[in-house]
Design an enzyme around this catalytic site. Sequence first.
Site, PDB file in Angstrom:
ATOM      1  N   ASP A 343     -19.782   3.457 -26.536  1.00 56.00           N
ATOM      2  CA  ASP A 343     -18.783   2.406 -26.770  1.00 56.00           C
ATOM      3  C   ASP A 343     -18.731   2.084 -28.270  1.00 56.00           C
ATOM      4  O   ASP A 343     -19.494   2.623 -29.055  1.00 56.00           O
ATOM      5  CB  ASP A 343     -19.105   1.158 -25.939  1.00 56.00           C
ATOM      6  CG  ASP A 343     -20.482   0.579 -26.249  1.00 56.00           C
ATOM      7  OD1 ASP A 343     -21.410   1.363 -26.498  1.00 56.00           O
ATOM      8  OD2 ASP A 343     -20.630  -0.657 -26.256  1.00 56.00           O
ATOM      9  N   HIS A 670     -21.634  10.171 -21.693  1.00 57.42           N
ATOM     10  CA  HIS A 670     -20.542   9.194 -21.750  1.00 57.42           C
ATOM     11  C   HIS A 670     -20.303   8.772 -23.200  1.00 57.42           C
ATOM     12  O   HIS A 670     -21.189   8.227 -23.850  1.00 57.42           O
ATOM     13  CB  HIS A 670     -20.941   7.980 -20.906  1.00 57.42           C
ATOM     14  CG  HIS A 670     -19.921   6.896 -20.881  1.00 57.42           C
ATOM     15  ND1 HIS A 670     -18.808   6.940 -20.078  1.00 57.42           N
ATOM     16  CD2 HIS A 670     -19.833   5.744 -21.578  1.00 57.42           C
ATOM     17  CE1 HIS A 670     -18.085   5.855 -20.267  1.00 57.42           C
ATOM     18  NE2 HIS A 670     -18.689   5.103 -21.167  1.00 57.42           N
ATOM     19  N   ASP A 718     -24.456  15.192 -15.079  1.00 60.20           N
ATOM     20  CA  ASP A 718     -23.982  15.408 -16.453  1.00 60.20           C
ATOM     21  C   ASP A 718     -22.462  15.339 -16.491  1.00 60.20           C
ATOM     22  O   ASP A 718     -21.789  16.347 -16.689  1.00 60.20           O
ATOM     23  CB  ASP A 718     -24.484  16.762 -16.973  1.00 60.20           C
ATOM     24  CG  ASP A 718     -24.060  16.991 -18.423  1.00 60.20           C
ATOM     25  OD1 ASP A 718     -23.792  15.993 -19.131  1.00 60.20           O
ATOM     26  OD2 ASP A 718     -23.975  18.164 -18.842  1.00 60.20           O
ATOM     27  N   GLU A 727     -25.398   8.283 -20.442  1.00 58.34           N
ATOM     28  CA  GLU A 727     -24.854   7.838 -21.725  1.00 58.34           C
ATOM     29  C   GLU A 727     -25.848   8.256 -22.806  1.00 58.34           C
ATOM     30  O   GLU A 727     -26.892   8.858 -22.520  1.00 58.34           O
ATOM     31  CB  GLU A 727     -24.638   6.317 -21.720  1.00 58.34           C
ATOM     32  CG  GLU A 727     -23.798   5.840 -22.900  1.00 58.34           C
ATOM     33  CD  GLU A 727     -23.114   4.482 -22.702  1.00 58.34           C
ATOM     34  OE1 GLU A 727     -23.122   3.956 -21.580  1.00 58.34           O
ATOM     35  OE2 GLU A 727     -22.566   3.964 -23.691  1.00 58.34           O
TER      36      GLU A 727
END
Length: 747
Positions: A343, A670, A718, A727
């Site tokens: 993020d 991620h 994965d 992540e």
Amino acid sequence: MNRRRTALLSLTGLLATALTALPAAPAGADEVEQVRNGTFDTTTEPWWASDGVTTSLSDGRLCADVPGGTANRWDAAVGQNDITLVKGESYRFSFSAAGAPAGHVVRAVVGLSVAPYDAYYEVSPQLGVSGDTYSYTFTAPADTERGQVALQLGGSPDPWRFCVDDVSLLGGVEPEPYEPDTGPRIRVNQVAYLPAGPKNATLVTGADERLTWRLKDADGGVVRQGRTVPRGVDGSSGQNVHSIDFGAHRTRGTGYTLAVDGETSRPFDIDAGAYERLRLDSAKYYYTQRSGIEIRDDLRPGYARPAGHVDVAPNRGDGEVPCQPGVCDYTLDVTGGWYDAGDHGKYVVNGGISTWELLSTYERARHARTGQADKLGDGTLDIPESGNGVPDLLDEARWELEFLLKMQVPEGEPLAGMAHHKIHDEQWTGLPLLPSDDPQKRELHPPSTAATLNLAATAAQAARLYRPYDKEFAAETLAAARTAWAAALAHPGEYASPDDGIGGGAYPDDELSDEFYWAAAELYLTTGERRFEEYVLKSPVHTADIFGPLGFDWSRTAAAGRLDLATVPNRLPGRDKVRHSVVKGADRYLATLTAHPYGMPYAPAGGVYDWGSSHQVLNNAVVLATAHDLTGAAKYRDGALQSMDYILGRNALNISYVTGYGEVSVQNQHSRWYARQLDPALPNPPAGTLSGGPNSSIQDPYAQSVLQGCVGQFCFVDDIQSWSTNEHTINWNAALTRMASYVADQG
Ligand code: 9MR
């Protein structure tokens, strides 16, 4: 990460009524088409197109002229709303599509048509001119009547033409069970064993009796053989396993394999070289996580991108960030720092422990008998600051430290001296999204005592490490640490809300005696002052048993203080006991590892693998490595080295959790910008990126759709959508950096 959890919960509430009217299709029911007019025989109704996209009917297909110059995939799209999706039901999503000129990507999504716009399933195939048919099966993770099928077409600088036909979303299909490909049943460290180190492997087998294993060199010649040790059923995987010890073989080489029970392992080396690379790659991870600076292709080929969040549209920038409404009436320049993970958030709490572990990697290298600080010195990492006379690892950590300092509440304001807990987007953004393309408003969240103590601890540690290179910076960090310490003492109960998880993670923590202890320890180590010494000695944490099964973490920071008190030169009364407590902790991890047929120092209560288990394994290994540094005893070194085998492939899934290391390694962590799985134009994470690894609680919908009922080590996939198992983050890679550097030093 509460983001989707919150979203799904509220959605469940909203839909409770709808559900009673909408029973799920019984098992074995007919397959039911959910898309209206997916064949475009006479009309394109009821499909919509976003502004700027012109659609037409062409040979019984829908064709769309897509404008150039949009930033995000969703800036240009065609789609259909009001689709009902039933939680737990499987769907086959299929369509035929073509794009001209060739090479454009369609992001095909089944998800919510309303906020938070969750994607329940998505794929991004690259289109050809003559067209292809695409078909996928997935299981809906939630119930909704506000579902959507969308074909997102934006993000191209040039205009192009997209045509689609036979769009179908068939409900009630047979689910496709997820079967991970675990390859050969012999599990090895796929990277390398050290010539003089332990060498262990695990065999998955139905056999109960001892079997003969053979170690083969690259030419297939048998260089050694022995007998397996049956270990019974392993609770962390549910598999019947044997262990194999071939530590007696010390000859360097590449391309070794183990053969037993009719199987041949993936190849591995007996050599130290890979760890010298991993030492640098794991630390280089931070360069491409940097915010506020352009990432240069010459420094990390394949990873160039514009600076993120520097006040250039569509970014709103981090140059003048306001607080959340009602929290403060000033703005702060909080540019720089590292993005936390996949993020675009920047969190002082997690930033602190990450910075500590990088600084400690360097500090250990300076003080430990096997440490080689020059291997992390100036010019080793190839970062923009290389050549400035300062060790590169310190330069990299400083990028975050400068940001942490900027998060401190200015003098004259309420709660002056404390640190804001975090800064991130107002709402969660979708994937993929380059940092420089993030259009969201950014906000400072309330100051917290935990963040303030993270700042105090790392800024104090920085003061002693940067002193030889930059006295002014050292003085600035020490002053900030003192101010933060005083502010935390004055406001010991400002807790971050566990509900503050929209647009960014919450990182809540309401047990702060360990953060106080850690900060006091760092302040003591740097200043030697009596008041910090007293605080440390009086803290119940100082003598508490802190080396539990899960390892230390962003919320359990006592070990950071304890390890430093044990290893950084100081005159604390009773220091022998401190060192002894670390060795005792290591003894326990060693016992866990010895009992574990996969040789890992990790056996969480009830077999429940925690979020980020990979780094917890590594942090437990750090305790073993520190016991080796303290005592010189080989058993601790061997335990620390063995722990690395698990990370690099000796595990139930036969996968290396470090990108680019090992024959089969994770590559779809991620991430909004290493999002190659969603957009072939983007890269995978750089080599040396650790994945969070198995997480029994599988909080994300994707993992829930494929891993229900998983046992320990199997709770991993994965896939880029699995943010709870796969992540990458700055604190997890710090544990890898610390261990990679230690292992390289043993070569
Ligand atoms: O690593 C964090 C983990 O320990 C927590 O259980 C989880 C839920 O609060 O959050 C994890 O941290 C995420 C953070 O909130 C936002 N950035 C990505 C982090 C890794 O998933």
